[in-house]
Write a protein that holds these residues in place. Sequence first.
Motif, PDB file in Angstrom:
ATOM      1  N   LEU A  34      -5.995   3.469   7.591  1.00  0.00           N
ATOM      2  CA  LEU A  34      -5.680   2.038   7.554  1.00  0.00           C
ATOM      3  C   LEU A  34      -6.952   1.187   7.587  1.00  0.00           C
ATOM      4  O   LEU A  34      -7.039   0.151   6.919  1.00  0.00           O
ATOM      5  CB  LEU A  34      -4.758   1.678   8.717  1.00  0.00           C
ATOM      6  CG  LEU A  34      -3.322   2.206   8.605  1.00  0.00           C
ATOM      7  CD1 LEU A  34      -2.561   1.962   9.904  1.00  0.00           C
ATOM      8  CD2 LEU A  34      -2.597   1.560   7.420  1.00  0.00           C
ATOM      9  N   HIS A  35      -7.945   1.626   8.371  1.00  0.00           N
ATOM     10  CA  HIS A  35      -9.221   0.906   8.382  1.00  0.00           C
ATOM     11  C   HIS A  35      -9.815   0.835   6.982  1.00  0.00           C
ATOM     12  O   HIS A  35     -10.239  -0.236   6.523  1.00  0.00           O
ATOM     13  CB  HIS A  35     -10.216   1.605   9.321  1.00  0.00           C
ATOM     14  CG  HIS A  35      -9.929   1.392  10.765  1.00  0.00           C
ATOM     15  ND1 HIS A  35     -10.390   2.245  11.746  1.00  0.00           N
ATOM     16  CD2 HIS A  35      -9.220   0.442  11.419  1.00  0.00           C
ATOM     17  CE1 HIS A  35      -9.984   1.818  12.929  1.00  0.00           C
ATOM     18  NE2 HIS A  35      -9.266   0.732  12.756  1.00  0.00           N
ATOM     19  N   GLU A  36      -9.829   1.954   6.298  1.00  0.00           N
ATOM     20  CA  GLU A  36     -10.407   1.996   4.960  1.00  0.00           C
ATOM     21  C   GLU A  36      -9.593   1.152   3.978  1.00  0.00           C
ATOM     22  O   GLU A  36     -10.160   0.440   3.138  1.00  0.00           O
ATOM     23  CB  GLU A  36     -10.489   3.444   4.470  1.00  0.00           C
ATOM     24  CG  GLU A  36     -11.479   4.316   5.236  1.00  0.00           C
ATOM     25  CD  GLU A  36     -12.935   3.988   4.932  1.00  0.00           C
ATOM     26  OE1 GLU A  36     -13.197   3.292   3.925  1.00  0.00           O
ATOM     27  OE2 GLU A  36     -13.812   4.436   5.699  1.00  0.00           O
ATOM     28  N   ALA A  92      -0.626   6.087  -5.704  1.00  0.00           N
ATOM     29  CA  ALA A  92      -1.065   6.211  -4.313  1.00  0.00           C
ATOM     30  C   ALA A  92      -2.425   5.567  -4.077  1.00  0.00           C
ATOM     31  O   ALA A  92      -3.348   5.723  -4.880  1.00  0.00           O
ATOM     32  CB  ALA A  92      -1.116   7.683  -3.921  1.00  0.00           C
ATOM     33  N   GLU A  93      -2.536   4.860  -2.952  1.00  0.00           N
ATOM     34  CA  GLU A  93      -3.822   4.305  -2.538  1.00  0.00           C
ATOM     35  C   GLU A  93      -4.472   5.157  -1.446  1.00  0.00           C
ATOM     36  O   GLU A  93      -5.678   5.057  -1.215  1.00  0.00           O
ATOM     37  CB  GLU A  93      -3.633   2.881  -2.033  1.00  0.00           C
ATOM     38  CG  GLU A  93      -3.208   1.911  -3.135  1.00  0.00           C
ATOM     39  CD  GLU A  93      -3.053   0.501  -2.609  1.00  0.00           C
ATOM     40  OE1 GLU A  93      -4.064  -0.077  -2.143  1.00  0.00           O
ATOM     41  OE2 GLU A  93      -1.931  -0.035  -2.650  1.00  0.00           O
ATOM     42  N   ALA A  94      -3.653   5.979  -0.790  1.00  0.00           N
ATOM     43  CA  ALA A  94      -4.179   6.876   0.243  1.00  0.00           C
ATOM     44  C   ALA A  94      -3.466   8.215   0.134  1.00  0.00           C
ATOM     45  O   ALA A  94      -2.257   8.270  -0.100  1.00  0.00           O
ATOM     46  CB  ALA A  94      -3.993   6.288   1.632  1.00  0.00           C
ATOM     47  N   LEU A  95      -4.226   9.285   0.307  1.00  0.00           N
ATOM     48  CA  LEU A  95      -3.702  10.645   0.306  1.00  0.00           C
ATOM     49  C   LEU A  95      -4.091  11.293   1.623  1.00  0.00           C
ATOM     50  O   LEU A  95      -5.268  11.275   2.004  1.00  0.00           O
ATOM     51  CB  LEU A  95      -4.283  11.443  -0.864  1.00  0.00           C
ATOM     52  CG  LEU A  95      -4.065  12.966  -0.849  1.00  0.00           C
ATOM     53  CD1 LEU A  95      -2.582  13.297  -0.974  1.00  0.00           C
ATOM     54  CD2 LEU A  95      -4.872  13.640  -1.962  1.00  0.00           C
ATOM     55  N   ILE A  96      -3.105  11.867   2.322  1.00  0.00           N
ATOM     56  CA  ILE A  96      -3.371  12.554   3.587  1.00  0.00           C
ATOM     57  C   ILE A  96      -2.957  14.011   3.450  1.00  0.00           C
ATOM     58  O   ILE A  96      -1.823  14.312   3.072  1.00  0.00           O
ATOM     59  CB  ILE A  96      -2.626  11.883   4.757  1.00  0.00           C
ATOM     60  CG1 ILE A  96      -3.144  10.445   4.939  1.00  0.00           C
ATOM     61  CG2 ILE A  96      -2.813  12.684   6.043  1.00  0.00           C
ATOM     62  CD1 ILE A  96      -2.450   9.675   6.050  1.00  0.00           C
ATOM     63  N   VAL A  97      -3.899  14.919   3.742  1.00  0.00           N
ATOM     64  CA  VAL A  97      -3.681  16.348   3.543  1.00  0.00           C
ATOM     65  C   VAL A  97      -4.068  17.103   4.811  1.00  0.00           C
ATOM     66  O   VAL A  97      -4.655  16.548   5.737  1.00  0.00           O
ATOM     67  CB  VAL A  97      -4.514  16.873   2.356  1.00  0.00           C
ATOM     68  CG1 VAL A  97      -4.201  16.099   1.085  1.00  0.00           C
ATOM     69  CG2 VAL A  97      -6.018  16.810   2.652  1.00  0.00           C
ATOM     70  N   ARG A  98      -3.729  18.389   4.814  1.00  0.00           N
ATOM     71  CA  ARG A  98      -4.196  19.278   5.871  1.00  0.00           C
ATOM     72  C   ARG A  98      -5.198  20.229   5.206  1.00  0.00           C
ATOM     73  O   ARG A  98      -6.213  19.772   4.679  1.00  0.00           O
ATOM     74  CB  ARG A  98      -3.017  19.989   6.539  1.00  0.00           C
ATOM     75  CG  ARG A  98      -3.344  20.592   7.892  1.00  0.00           C
ATOM     76  CD  ARG A  98      -2.100  21.022   8.632  1.00  0.00           C
ATOM     77  NE  ARG A  98      -1.412  19.894   9.251  1.00  0.00           N
ATOM     78  CZ  ARG A  98      -1.693  19.422  10.457  1.00  0.00           C
ATOM     79  NH1 ARG A  98      -2.638  19.997  11.185  1.00  0.00           N
ATOM     80  NH2 ARG A  98      -1.036  18.407  10.970  1.00  0.00           N
ATOM     81  N   MET A 112       0.845  -1.191   0.000  1.00  0.00           N
ATOM     82  CA  MET A 112       0.000   0.000   0.000  1.00  0.00           C
ATOM     83  C   MET A 112       0.880   1.241   0.000  1.00  0.00           C
ATOM     84  O   MET A 112       1.869   1.301   0.730  1.00  0.00           O
ATOM     85  CB  MET A 112      -0.903   0.018   1.235  1.00  0.00           C
ATOM     86  CG  MET A 112      -1.891  -1.131   1.301  1.00  0.00           C
ATOM     87  SD  MET A 112      -3.032  -1.020   2.709  1.00  0.00           S
ATOM     88  CE  MET A 112      -1.900  -1.307   4.085  1.00  0.00           C
ATOM     89  N   LYS A 113       0.511   2.209  -0.802  1.00  0.00           N
ATOM     90  CA  LYS A 113       1.282   3.452  -0.884  1.00  0.00           C
ATOM     91  C   LYS A 113       0.449   4.613  -0.353  1.00  0.00           C
ATOM     92  O   LYS A 113      -0.679   4.838  -0.795  1.00  0.00           O
ATOM     93  CB  LYS A 113       1.713   3.732  -2.323  1.00  0.00           C
ATOM     94  CG  LYS A 113       2.562   5.004  -2.463  1.00  0.00           C
ATOM     95  CD  LYS A 113       3.126   5.173  -3.852  1.00  0.00           C
ATOM     96  CE  LYS A 113       3.918   6.469  -3.987  1.00  0.00           C
ATOM     97  NZ  LYS A 113       5.013   6.575  -3.002  1.00  0.00           N
ATOM     98  N   VAL A 114       1.032   5.345   0.604  1.00  0.00           N
ATOM     99  CA  VAL A 114       0.368   6.492   1.228  1.00  0.00           C
ATOM    100  C   VAL A 114       1.200   7.736   0.954  1.00  0.00           C
ATOM    101  O   VAL A 114       2.419   7.730   1.164  1.00  0.00           O
ATOM    102  CB  VAL A 114       0.211   6.291   2.750  1.00  0.00           C
ATOM    103  CG1 VAL A 114      -0.450   7.508   3.382  1.00  0.00           C
ATOM    104  CG2 VAL A 114      -0.581   5.020   3.051  1.00  0.00           C
ATOM    105  N   GLN A 141       4.334   1.166   9.513  1.00  0.00           N
ATOM    106  CA  GLN A 141       4.302  -0.239   9.915  1.00  0.00           C
ATOM    107  C   GLN A 141       3.480  -1.093   8.953  1.00  0.00           C
ATOM    108  O   GLN A 141       3.599  -2.317   8.946  1.00  0.00           O
ATOM    109  CB  GLN A 141       3.724  -0.360  11.325  1.00  0.00           C
ATOM    110  CG  GLN A 141       4.556   0.299  12.400  1.00  0.00           C
ATOM    111  CD  GLN A 141       3.866   0.259  13.755  1.00  0.00           C
ATOM    112  OE1 GLN A 141       3.019  -0.604  14.014  1.00  0.00           O
ATOM    113  NE2 GLN A 141       4.206   1.202  14.634  1.00  0.00           N
ATOM    114  N   HIS A 142       2.661  -0.425   8.133  1.00  0.00           N
ATOM    115  CA  HIS A 142       1.744  -1.163   7.276  1.00  0.00           C
ATOM    116  C   HIS A 142       1.819  -0.752   5.801  1.00  0.00           C
ATOM    117  O   HIS A 142       1.218  -1.432   4.955  1.00  0.00           O
ATOM    118  CB  HIS A 142       0.297  -0.954   7.754  1.00  0.00           C
ATOM    119  CG  HIS A 142       0.080  -1.307   9.189  1.00  0.00           C
ATOM    120  ND1 HIS A 142      -0.165  -2.598   9.607  1.00  0.00           N
ATOM    121  CD2 HIS A 142       0.099  -0.535  10.313  1.00  0.00           C
ATOM    122  CE1 HIS A 142      -0.310  -2.602  10.929  1.00  0.00           C
ATOM    123  NE2 HIS A 142      -0.165  -1.364  11.374  1.00  0.00           N
ATOM    124  N   ALA A 143       2.501   0.335   5.498  1.00  0.00           N
ATOM    125  CA  ALA A 143       2.443   0.861   4.132  1.00  0.00           C
ATOM    126  C   ALA A 143       3.744   1.550   3.752  1.00  0.00           C
ATOM    127  O   ALA A 143       4.580   1.879   4.612  1.00  0.00           O
ATOM    128  CB  ALA A 143       1.277   1.843   4.005  1.00  0.00           C
TER     129      ALA A 143
END
Length: 314
Positions: free
Chosen positions: A302-304, A43-49, A1-3, A19-21
């Motif tokens: 991570l849940h998603e 990317a499988e997940a994107l985290i922004v502010r 998984m790529k974040v 630990q997971h991605a």
Amino acid sequence: MKVVITEMNWPEGINLLKQHADVTYEPSLWKDREQLLVSLEKAEALIVRNQTQVDEELLTHAPNLKVIGRLGVGLDNIDLEAARSKEIPVVFARNANAISVSEYVLSTILMKSRNLFDVTASVKAGKWDRRTYTGEEVFGKTIGFIGLGEIGMRLARRAKALGMNVVGYDPFMAPFDYAFHEVGLESRSFENVLEESNFITLHVPFNKHTENLIGENELNKMKENVTIINTSRGGIINEPDLYSFLSANPKTFAILDVFQQEPPAKEHPIFNLENVLLTPHISGLTEQSQQRTSIMVAEEVLHELNGQKSLCRV
């Protein structure tokens, strides 16, 4: 998984994700749109502010995206309709910074009431000017809320503990909802809050209904010595109107943690005023709140990714 994380984040959440991605953390990536789009190809997940503009174009460049994480609560920089059309859930840090924002508002009210902004410089300059720096008590003063979500209710309880009169307006609140029935906050119309309050604090999201919610007409309904506090979003207060109002009414005061453009231009006219307190969108930024936010968003992302629905998704 790529974040991919495009803005400032605290290490607790980053370490949990690692630990997971496979995690790419570039806190200034939001500034380089071209590089941002390239980085999202796998990317499988994107985290922004709040600076990264998650729009249709960005989502098109992220064909594998399964979840968007928002390090905070405001979602106005994310095109929720576009995300829904692509079946990409958005998770956020619900209530993780509510204590920090409520403490910020209360601390600025106390500082303003006791004239603590300039007094240190005065003493260091060899003065002992007790009369100039005689302040006022907040006991018995009225604090008015526009918006009564989690932050508003936590702030209201703290204000009541100081003996303040607490009134508020929220069109989505019923008479026996918690804020009115249990906290003891008194329900008022929007106009009544403007007219009655010594301090007016805004706690609403930015959208087409709240843009320029406070403009010339609303400002002119306020008390002569009112203090206006905005920790929500820039654009809720019309900044040119606020500048004109503050310029013409030196007894009024504004505490602004947010601006329509962030960071604001160096030549912003409000910088020339004495009756303002300005901070760089930090009301929700404490070490504790950001640790909570970082861990919470990491866990929900991570849940998603693992096929479990987040409790904090839209």
